[in-house]
Design an enzyme around this catalytic site. Structure first.
Site, PDB file in Angstrom:
ATOM      1  N   CYS A 164       0.806  -1.226   0.000  1.00 28.56           N
ATOM      2  CA  CYS A 164       0.000   0.000   0.000  1.00 28.56           C
ATOM      3  C   CYS A 164       0.836   1.271   0.000  1.00 28.56           C
ATOM      4  CB  CYS A 164      -0.952  -0.009   1.192  1.00 28.56           C
ATOM      5  SG  CYS A 164      -2.042  -1.440   1.193  1.00 28.56           S
ATOM      6  N   HIS A 304      -2.745   7.975   6.279  1.00 25.13           N
ATOM      7  CA  HIS A 304      -2.947   6.675   5.635  1.00 25.13           C
ATOM      8  C   HIS A 304      -4.236   6.028   6.135  1.00 25.13           C
ATOM      9  CE1 HIS A 304      -2.002   2.896   3.725  1.00 25.13           C
ATOM     10  NE2 HIS A 304      -2.195   2.264   4.871  1.00 25.13           N
ATOM     11  N   GLU A 315      -1.172   5.129  13.911  1.00 23.76           N
ATOM     12  CA  GLU A 315      -0.779   6.284  13.104  1.00 23.76           C
ATOM     13  C   GLU A 315      -1.053   7.583  13.856  1.00 23.76           C
ATOM     14  OE1 GLU A 315      -1.286   8.339   8.678  1.00 23.76           O
ATOM     15  OE2 GLU A 315      -2.616   6.688   9.250  1.00 23.76           O
ATOM     16  N   LYS A 338      -9.760   8.284   2.622  1.00 23.50           N
ATOM     17  CA  LYS A 338     -10.200   6.913   2.363  1.00 23.50           C
ATOM     18  C   LYS A 338     -11.613   6.685   2.867  1.00 23.50           C
ATOM     19  CE  LYS A 338      -5.672   4.573   2.391  1.00 23.50           C
ATOM     20  NZ  LYS A 338      -4.766   5.681   2.758  1.00 23.50           N
ATOM     21  N   HIS A 343      -9.840   2.221   0.012  1.00 19.08           N
ATOM     22  CA  HIS A 343      -8.387   2.051   0.048  1.00 19.08           C
ATOM     23  C   HIS A 343      -7.905   1.498  -1.285  1.00 19.08           C
ATOM     24  CE1 HIS A 343      -4.401   1.427   1.176  1.00 19.08           C
ATOM     25  NE2 HIS A 343      -4.501   0.426   2.030  1.00 19.08           N
ATOM     26  N   PHE A 402       1.786  -3.468   4.096  1.00 19.34           N
ATOM     27  CA  PHE A 402       2.135  -4.762   4.655  1.00 19.34           C
ATOM     28  C   PHE A 402       3.633  -4.992   4.496  1.00 19.34           C
ATOM     29  CE2 PHE A 402      -2.233  -7.051   3.947  1.00 19.34           C
ATOM     30  CZ  PHE A 402      -2.775  -6.266   4.948  1.00 19.34           C
TER      31      PHE A 402
END
Length: 417
Positions: A164, A304, A315, A338, A343, A402
């Site tokens: 991502c 994010h 975050e 998002k 996403h 990831f």
């Protein structure tokens, strides 16, 4: 080593909220959700039945039918967004400059739709039924490849596949390519088309997705205490980056300057963030260090935040650790778009970099939608449910993936002190 200044002169955006940058921006300010029941495949047996699909998209507007059949859907998106970005910038690739214009387009998954289709062909009819275009239609670097061919861009031609964070890394790496003099202009960003049976089923199997099948419009709710996972989106975000003097020499309209790029690795877990958002914190701090500015300069963070229970909180903690009292006192504005776009996985960073620049241009911060009950672990100003007019001279865009791969980009409003 050269450290040339790099500016943004064009953008192309495409997602479930809109098919152009202006449509996306207008939709975000209106709080428009791109989420609805999936139309791309038969939902029988699927526990998650919704996503943020791109709507009313005809690839043949951008690509000849014969050529379009040789490309996966993510390549279609990359071609469409690149065309908008090139038109917006006014950049012309000529015999004189073609070796100084490059392409860097990332994707997290690439042609999953093609892989699934051709596997079905193999199982039903044997190897002879596999398309000769299977491999080039599905591999990740072919988005950059096709864009370079279309425009005759003979400079650096690369692709990043870092989950991502892919398109944020592509933009950051393109920034560095120009900085060090390996190109004067780069077509950079990312694309993703992962709303497929196997992809959605796989993310659902690992319990990463929201399961609000009865209310897709409100399913993605970053920082809300009732969030339950992310919503798959698709689309692309492409920026045109140019060396400052190269852009000025051709009279380009400069949208923003990219001044910082930071990376880090969590070295912790294959899908989960490090404690206290340590990797996120270091990516942001590295970006600020490259930019040569203090945290106090940043007015807005496009987070994010995907609407996962752990990720949003970590975050938020990382942002608080970097920005201190300005974050805790709600002076720093933070939002997750998002909540409307879903996403885009490897395409998220490109889309959100463009949105961040639009926020600086319009001096308006897009909202975090569906934020009704803020999680006590999330203590910042998330611009809940409606846009906010604000001074935005410096902004930061986060992308995390990831494998613990992190990227942060810092932009400066053109003309800001």
């Amino acid at each position: 080593m050269l450290h040339r200044r790099v500016v943004v002169t064009g953008m192309g955006l495409l997602c479930g909220v809109g098919n152009t940058a202006s449509q996306v921006w207008e939709g975000l300010l209106a709080g428009k959700s791109g989420m609805a029941e999936i139309t791309a495949f038969d939902l029988t047996g699927h526990s998650v039945r919704f996503a943020a699909e791109v709507k009313d998209f005809d690839p043949h507007v951008f690509i000849e039918k014969k050529e379009a059949r040789k490309m996966g859907r993510f390549i279609h998106f990359a071609m469409a967004a690149s065309q908008e970005a090139m038109h917006h910038s006014g950049l012309q690739v000529t015999p004189e400059n073609c070796e100084a214009v490059g392409v860097h387009i990332g994707s997290g998954i690439g042609g999953f739709d093609v892989i699934e289709r051709e596997h079905t062909a193999l199982m039903n009819g044997g190897p002879r039924k596999i398309s000769p275009f299977f491999i080039p239609a599905s591999i990740i670097n072919l988005a950059a490849g096709h864009v370079s061919i279309k425009y005759g861009a003979k400079g650096p031609n690369e692709a990043t596949a870092t989950a991502c964070t892919s398109s944020a890394h592509s933009i950051g790496d393109a920034f560095r390519i120009i900085q060090r003099g390996d190109a004067d202009a780069m077509i950079a960003g990312g694309a993703e088309a992962a709303i497929t049976p196997l992809s959605v089923g796989g993310f659902a199997a690992m319990k990463a997705l929201s399961t609000r099948n009865d209310d897709p419009l409100h399913a993605c709710r970053p920082f809300d205490k009732d969030r339950d996972g992310f919503v798959c989106g698709e689309g692309a975000g492409i920026l045109i980056l140019e060396e400052l003097e190269f852009a000025q020499a051709r009279g380009a309209n400069i949208l923003a300057e990219i001044i910082g790029y930071g990376m880090s690795g969590d070295a912790f877990h294959m899908t989960g963030m490090a404690p206290e958002g340590d990797g996120c914190r270091r990516a942001m701090q590295n970006a600020l260090k490259v930019a040569g500015i203090s945290p106090d300069k940043i007015d807005y963070v496009n987070a994010h935040a995907t609407s996962t229970p752990l990720g949003d909180a970590l975050e938020s903690q990382a942002i608080e650790n970097v920005f201190g009292d300005r974050a805790r006192n709600h002076e720093l504005l933070v939002s997750s778009t998002k909540s409307m776009t879903g996403h885009l996985l490897g395409g998220a960073g490109g889309l959100e970099a463009g949105i961040t620049i639009l926020a600086m241009q319009h001096q308006i911060v897009p909202p975090t939608m569906n934020l009704e009950n803020v999680d006590p672990a999330c203590r910042l100003n998330y611009v809940p449910n409606k846009p906010q007019a604000a001074k935005v001279d410096y902004a930061l865009s986060n992308s995390f993936g990831f494998g613990g791969t992190n990227g942060s980009l810092v932009f400066k409003r053109w003309g800001a002190e």
